[in-house]
Design a protein around this motif. Structure first.
Motif, PDB file in Angstrom:
ATOM      1  N   ASP A 451      35.394  45.163  32.276  1.00  0.00           N
ATOM      2  CA  ASP A 451      35.760  43.768  32.568  1.00  0.00           C
ATOM      3  C   ASP A 451      36.001  43.669  34.067  1.00  0.00           C
ATOM      4  O   ASP A 451      36.950  44.254  34.590  1.00  0.00           O
ATOM      5  CB  ASP A 451      37.024  43.414  31.765  1.00  0.00           C
ATOM      6  CG  ASP A 451      37.566  42.029  32.083  1.00  0.00           C
ATOM      7  OD1 ASP A 451      36.983  41.302  32.915  1.00  0.00           O
ATOM      8  OD2 ASP A 451      38.602  41.663  31.499  1.00  0.00           O
ATOM      9  N   THR A 452      35.136  42.934  34.760  1.00  0.00           N
ATOM     10  CA  THR A 452      35.180  42.910  36.220  1.00  0.00           C
ATOM     11  C   THR A 452      35.718  41.583  36.726  1.00  0.00           C
ATOM     12  O   THR A 452      35.139  40.541  36.480  1.00  0.00           O
ATOM     13  CB  THR A 452      33.766  43.122  36.794  1.00  0.00           C
ATOM     14  OG1 THR A 452      32.920  42.053  36.332  1.00  0.00           O
ATOM     15  CG2 THR A 452      33.182  44.444  36.337  1.00  0.00           C
ATOM     16  N   THR A 456      33.138  34.282  43.868  1.00  0.00           N
ATOM     17  CA  THR A 456      32.084  34.032  44.850  1.00  0.00           C
ATOM     18  C   THR A 456      32.541  34.516  46.235  1.00  0.00           C
ATOM     19  O   THR A 456      31.775  35.110  46.994  1.00  0.00           O
ATOM     20  CB  THR A 456      31.772  32.520  44.907  1.00  0.00           C
ATOM     21  OG1 THR A 456      31.487  32.071  43.585  1.00  0.00           O
ATOM     22  CG2 THR A 456      30.594  32.236  45.816  1.00  0.00           C
ATOM     23  N   ASP A 540      43.974  32.433  41.597  1.00  0.00           N
ATOM     24  CA  ASP A 540      44.215  32.907  40.232  1.00  0.00           C
ATOM     25  C   ASP A 540      45.668  33.338  40.043  1.00  0.00           C
ATOM     26  O   ASP A 540      46.327  33.773  40.984  1.00  0.00           O
ATOM     27  CB  ASP A 540      43.330  34.127  39.910  1.00  0.00           C
ATOM     28  CG  ASP A 540      41.928  33.728  39.515  1.00  0.00           C
ATOM     29  OD1 ASP A 540      41.758  32.647  38.926  1.00  0.00           O
ATOM     30  OD2 ASP A 540      40.988  34.492  39.807  1.00  0.00           O
ATOM     31  N   ARG A 555      42.965  30.220  36.615  1.00  0.00           N
ATOM     32  CA  ARG A 555      43.193  29.486  37.865  1.00  0.00           C
ATOM     33  C   ARG A 555      44.561  28.808  37.850  1.00  0.00           C
ATOM     34  O   ARG A 555      44.983  28.270  36.827  1.00  0.00           O
ATOM     35  CB  ARG A 555      42.109  28.420  38.048  1.00  0.00           C
ATOM     36  CG  ARG A 555      40.695  28.933  38.071  1.00  0.00           C
ATOM     37  CD  ARG A 555      40.317  29.750  39.267  1.00  0.00           C
ATOM     38  NE  ARG A 555      40.534  29.088  40.525  1.00  0.00           N
ATOM     39  CZ  ARG A 555      40.004  29.522  41.683  1.00  0.00           C
ATOM     40  NH1 ARG A 555      39.217  30.596  41.722  1.00  0.00           N
ATOM     41  NH2 ARG A 555      40.261  28.894  42.797  1.00  0.00           N
ATOM     42  N   ARG A 566      32.561  27.648  37.926  1.00  0.00           N
ATOM     43  CA  ARG A 566      33.650  26.877  38.510  1.00  0.00           C
ATOM     44  C   ARG A 566      33.299  25.422  38.682  1.00  0.00           C
ATOM     45  O   ARG A 566      32.240  25.086  39.177  1.00  0.00           O
ATOM     46  CB  ARG A 566      33.950  27.446  39.876  1.00  0.00           C
ATOM     47  CG  ARG A 566      35.094  28.356  39.867  1.00  0.00           C
ATOM     48  CD  ARG A 566      34.938  29.295  40.984  1.00  0.00           C
ATOM     49  NE  ARG A 566      35.426  28.704  42.212  1.00  0.00           N
ATOM     50  CZ  ARG A 566      35.679  29.436  43.282  1.00  0.00           C
ATOM     51  NH1 ARG A 566      35.456  30.720  43.276  1.00  0.00           N
ATOM     52  NH2 ARG A 566      36.120  28.871  44.350  1.00  0.00           N
TER      53      ARG A 566
HETATM   54  C1  WT7 Z   1      36.828  32.813  39.167  1.00  0.00           C
HETATM   55  C2  WT7 Z   1      35.734  32.992  40.169  1.00  0.00           C
HETATM   56  C3  WT7 Z   1      32.931  36.683  39.569  1.00  0.00           C
HETATM   57  C4  WT7 Z   1      31.628  36.059  39.507  1.00  0.00           C
HETATM   58  C5  WT7 Z   1      31.528  34.937  38.527  1.00  0.00           C
HETATM   59  C6  WT7 Z   1      32.520  33.826  38.739  1.00  0.00           C
HETATM   60  C7  WT7 Z   1      37.444  33.828  37.171  1.00  0.00           C
HETATM   61  C8  WT7 Z   1      36.020  35.907  37.237  1.00  0.00           C
HETATM   62  C9  WT7 Z   1      37.048  37.176  35.805  1.00  0.00           C
HETATM   63  C10 WT7 Z   1      37.554  38.172  34.911  1.00  0.00           C
HETATM   64  C11 WT7 Z   1      39.324  36.739  34.417  1.00  0.00           C
HETATM   65  C12 WT7 Z   1      37.757  35.971  35.919  1.00  0.00           C
HETATM   66  C13 WT7 Z   1      38.639  33.754  38.084  1.00  0.00           C
HETATM   67  C14 WT7 Z   1      38.024  33.658  39.457  1.00  0.00           C
HETATM   68  N1  WT7 Z   1      37.097  35.198  36.806  1.00  0.00           N
HETATM   69  N2  WT7 Z   1      35.982  37.090  36.627  1.00  0.00           N
HETATM   70  N3  WT7 Z   1      36.923  39.340  34.738  1.00  0.00           N
HETATM   71  N4  WT7 Z   1      38.693  37.898  34.237  1.00  0.00           N
HETATM   72  N5  WT7 Z   1      38.895  35.752  35.226  1.00  0.00           N
HETATM   73  O1  WT7 Z   1      32.654  33.547  40.105  1.00  0.00           O
HETATM   74  O2  WT7 Z   1      32.468  31.064  40.074  1.00  0.00           O
HETATM   75  O3  WT7 Z   1      33.478  32.268  42.032  1.00  0.00           O
HETATM   76  O4  WT7 Z   1      34.690  32.116  39.836  1.00  0.00           O
HETATM   77  O5  WT7 Z   1      36.370  33.225  37.896  1.00  0.00           O
HETATM   78  O6  WT7 Z   1      39.378  32.614  37.788  1.00  0.00           O
HETATM   79  O7  WT7 Z   1      38.855  33.052  40.405  1.00  0.00           O
HETATM   80  P1  WT7 Z   1      33.280  32.202  40.564  1.00  0.00           P
END
Ligand code: WT7
Length: 689
Positions: A451-452, A456, A540, A555, A566
């Motif tokens: 789980d990563t 962005t 977050d 968030r 997002r």
């Molecule tokens: C937001 C970033 C990472 C690339 C895809 C999304 C949420 C992302 C997780 C995870 C819980 C996560 C956060 C972050 N998020 N990965 N493994 N567990 N929440 O990229 O569109 O920039 O969104 O996605 O809230 O802030 P993004």
């Protein structure tokens, strides 16, 4: 010399060092060995991320190697990062590593600043000698089995041609190029071609509307757009070229459009402006020198939603981003030369940049590009395709997992998943139920779940388990990767220690960090570094347990995470109020079984307007058209009035509670101008769907 330049001998057999370090570790884990260089020079040498002197090379298993990385980092960060820099090829090797500061006085984010390199060379050219015939891109179209393979050599030729075509259209170093593309190899080719000549690509997800596309084109000042005649997803065509035509009515600066043939549909071509790729391709040479770029030269812009205003152009630069993509891919997913890696993200998102393309390709891996959807032609598509292509590492979103889990185990079980060895997730919190299903049913209990957590803005993963090193727990992204310094703060910015919950910040820079908001450096600083001065604020919230594991809670700002994508509440609100019958709108997130979060809109109509289901449908359609299908509200509640404070501020906290069906937890409403509004909203919430 550099890794990849100097041959190495093992048991008398010659290998390129770069490839070799992988082979030997996989062949004889845990056993000692000795490298010798053919020039006999003493040289520090990198094995899976740790630098060794030639004399002390010891075979490490992958877990030891990450432990060694953490130790080396604690010992001497500057030396560690310059050792890590050897993962990639530089035309000028850097002497500087981290020159960043998050403080207002000397704010800067800069890595490897005196180095020079080319990203495309790292992802393509440097693999040609050792494995030019290896498959670089395995394309799988919308229809099962519709696809093709490109070897590294094929990719090299196509990228060079595309780069020459861009040059022919007047694109040069620093110029921005917009890509509005399906998930076809040409998307990768165009991105790599930009990088080859130093142009800055900005990929716009094909699901965005013509207006959203136009905003992005104008914000970055692109002159050239690359698109396809149509996309094809789940058996349905997507009018990409027609959308570009619509957008360009508002983009006077664009003078060239390159159109790739995807479906062969008949599309309008505008004389002098529009070019068919297949025709251009025949007019250009298959050789194109790569531009030497400074490490801090821009590589790409990717627009993402924030809590206020229009989407921001997140800018990543060349050296640090590539290093982070390369390193994180390697320690999280990579490792075996015959791996077939499938990340299901679209290149329109950061996950598609870092883990469909730049991470795997810079590691010389085979990456799958999938132009379909999980449920087409049926709910077994992922597993049918993974089995047929021999996928060993699979990376997708919790939303996809939840949707497939609902469709039932038999869709998974009817397909052979024996090739899978590792499963990843990204984009949103994964609920333990979905995690367990992924582990037990998809992975037959034998594949680790990675789980990563990242964004962005972060370029690549920051918090994630290293396979074999970190024991996983369902629902936790576990612990920071080497070089990542997360902290939890309370609302006043006080540092929280031990087991706790708070706002997630990162205290120090890492190479993959975004460098600016394109065209608005002040907004960059304001957005990320002023909430908690001296720290990068992620937006977050997270919990940390007694063992130091992080559990991302979601968030804490006005950003909604819909299916791992997002969406800014402000964007949806401004789309709604642009409708002639709408007076005011407030948008919040609500829990959604499949999508994680859904979009809940409170809408106040102009005086005399009648609220009915017809208008609700019309508003949903309106938002789709204004922004794109991912912004479609799941619920619209017509509200005679919104809860406002005396200063006119909408109390979103209350709206969130009502949308989540937690009306009894609303708490104090005494600061509202008209507290009765709340009861009326609670009573009306039933009819929002
Ligand atoms: C937001 C970033 C990472 C690339 C895809 C999304 C949420 C992302 C997780 C995870 C819980 C996560 C956060 C972050 N998020 N990965 N493994 N567990 N929440 O990229 O569109 O920039 O969104 O996605 O809230 O802030 P993004």
């Amino acid at each position: 010399g550099e890794i990849g330049d100097t041959p190495v001998y093992i048991g008398g057999q010659q290998f390129a060092a770069w490839k070799h370090t992988q082979l030997i570790l996989d062949a004889v884990p845990g056993r000692g060995g000795m490298f010798s260089l053919d020039n006999g020079r003493e040289q520090r040498f990198l094995v899976r991320g740790r630098a060794f002197d030639m004399q002390e090379i010891d075979m490490l298993d992958p877990v030891d190697r990450v432990r060694a990385m953490r130790a080396a980092l604690a010992d001497d960060p500057h030396r560690f990062w310059l050792d890590q820099a050897r993962r990639i090829s530089w035309s000028r090797f850097p002497t500087r590593s981290d020159d960043s500061s998050f403080d207002a006085g000397d704010f800067a984010i800069s890595w490897f600043s005196d180095g020079e390199l080319n990203l495309c060379v790292n992802c393509v050219d440097r693999h040609l000698e050792t494995h030019g015939q290896k498959t670089a891109i395995l394309f799988e179209g919308d229809e099962p089995g519709e696809g093709r393979r490109l070897t590294y050599r094929d990719l090299h030729e196509e990228v060079c041609r595309f780069a020459n075509a861009l040059k022919h259209l007047g694109v040069g170093k620093g110029d921005r190029v917009i890509l509005y593309m399906p998930m076809v190899p040409e998307a990768a080719i165009a991105m790599l071609a930009c990088a080859r000549i130093g142009a800055v690509h900005s990929v716009v997800f094909g699901g965005f509307s013509p207006d959203s596309l136009a905003d992005r084109i104008n914000d970055c000042g692109a002159r050239v757009v690359v698109t396809a005649d149509q996309g094809m997803r789940g058996g349905r065509p997507i009018a990409l070229k027609a959308n570009v035509d619509g957008a360009l009515a508002h983009c006077p600066a664009v003078d060239s459009v390159v159109v790739i043939r995807r479906t062969g549909a008949d599309v309008a071509m505008i004389e002098a402006r529009d070019h068919r790729w297949e025709e251009l391709r025949e007019t250009v040479s298959p050789d194109c020198p790569a531009e030497a770029m400074a490490a801090e030269d821009p590589l790409f812009i990717l627009y993402t939603s924030g809590s206020t205003g229009k989407p921001k152009g997140v800018l990543h630069t060349t050296g640090g981003y590539l290093l982070w993509a390369n390193l994180t891919y390697d320690i999280l997913f990579g490792g075996r030369p015959d791996d077939i890696f499938w990340c299901t993200a679209d290149v329109g998102w950061i996950t598609g940049h870092t883990y469909v393309l730049y991470g795997p390709l810079s590691n010389g891996a085979t990456t799958v590009m999938f132009d379909g959807v999980p449920g087409y032609p049926d709910a077994g598509r992922f597993w049918e395709t993974a089995g047929r292509l021999g996928v060993s590492v699979f990376y997708t979103s919790p939303t996809a997992i939840r949707a497939l889990m609902r469709d039932g185990d038999e869709w998974v079980e009817r397909h052979d998943r024996s090739s899978l060895r590792l499963l990843g997730t990204v984009g949103e919190p994964i609920n333990p139920e979905a995690w367990n299903w992924y582990h037990r049913v998809v992975g037959e209990g034998r594949c680790e779940i990675i789980d990563t957590w990242w964004q962005t803005e972060t370029g690549g993963a920051l918090i994630a388990p290293v396979p074999g090193e970190t024991a996983t727990r369902p629902g936790s992204a576990t612990k920071p990767l080497p070089g990542v310094h997360p902290q939890l703060l309370d609302a006043d910015g006080a540092l929280l220690e031990g087991a706790t919950e708070g706002n997630l910040v990162i205290a120090q820079s890492w190479p993959g960090q975004m460098r600016t908001v394109y065209g608005d450096h002040e907004r960059f600083f304001q957005t990320y570094f002023t909430t908690y001065p001296g720290k990068y604020f992620t937006g977050d919230g997270a919990r940390r347990d007694a063992d130091g594991y992080y559990w991302i809670t979601g968030r804490v700002d006005d950003v909604i995470n819909v299916s791992g994508h997002r969406m800014g509440t402000a964007e949806v609100e401004s789309a709604l109020v642009a409708h002639p019958r709408v007076a005011e709108a407030a948008v919040v997130g609500m829990p959604h079984d499949i999508k994680g979060q859904g979009i809940y809109a409170y809408v106040t109509l102009n005086k005399g307007e009648e609220a009915d289901d017809e208008l609700r449908r019309e508003l949903r359609q309106w938002v789709r058209q204004e922004i794109g299908p991912i912004a479609t509200p799941d619920a619209i509640q017509f509200a005679p009035a919104l809860p406002k404070t005396r200063s006119g501020k909408i109390m979103r906290r209350i709206l969130r509670k009502i949308a989540s069906g937690e009306a009894d937890g609303i708490g104090d409403t005494s600061t509202l101008v008209d507290p009765d509004v709340v009861d009326r909203l609670i009573n009306g919430s039933e009819s929002a769907f």
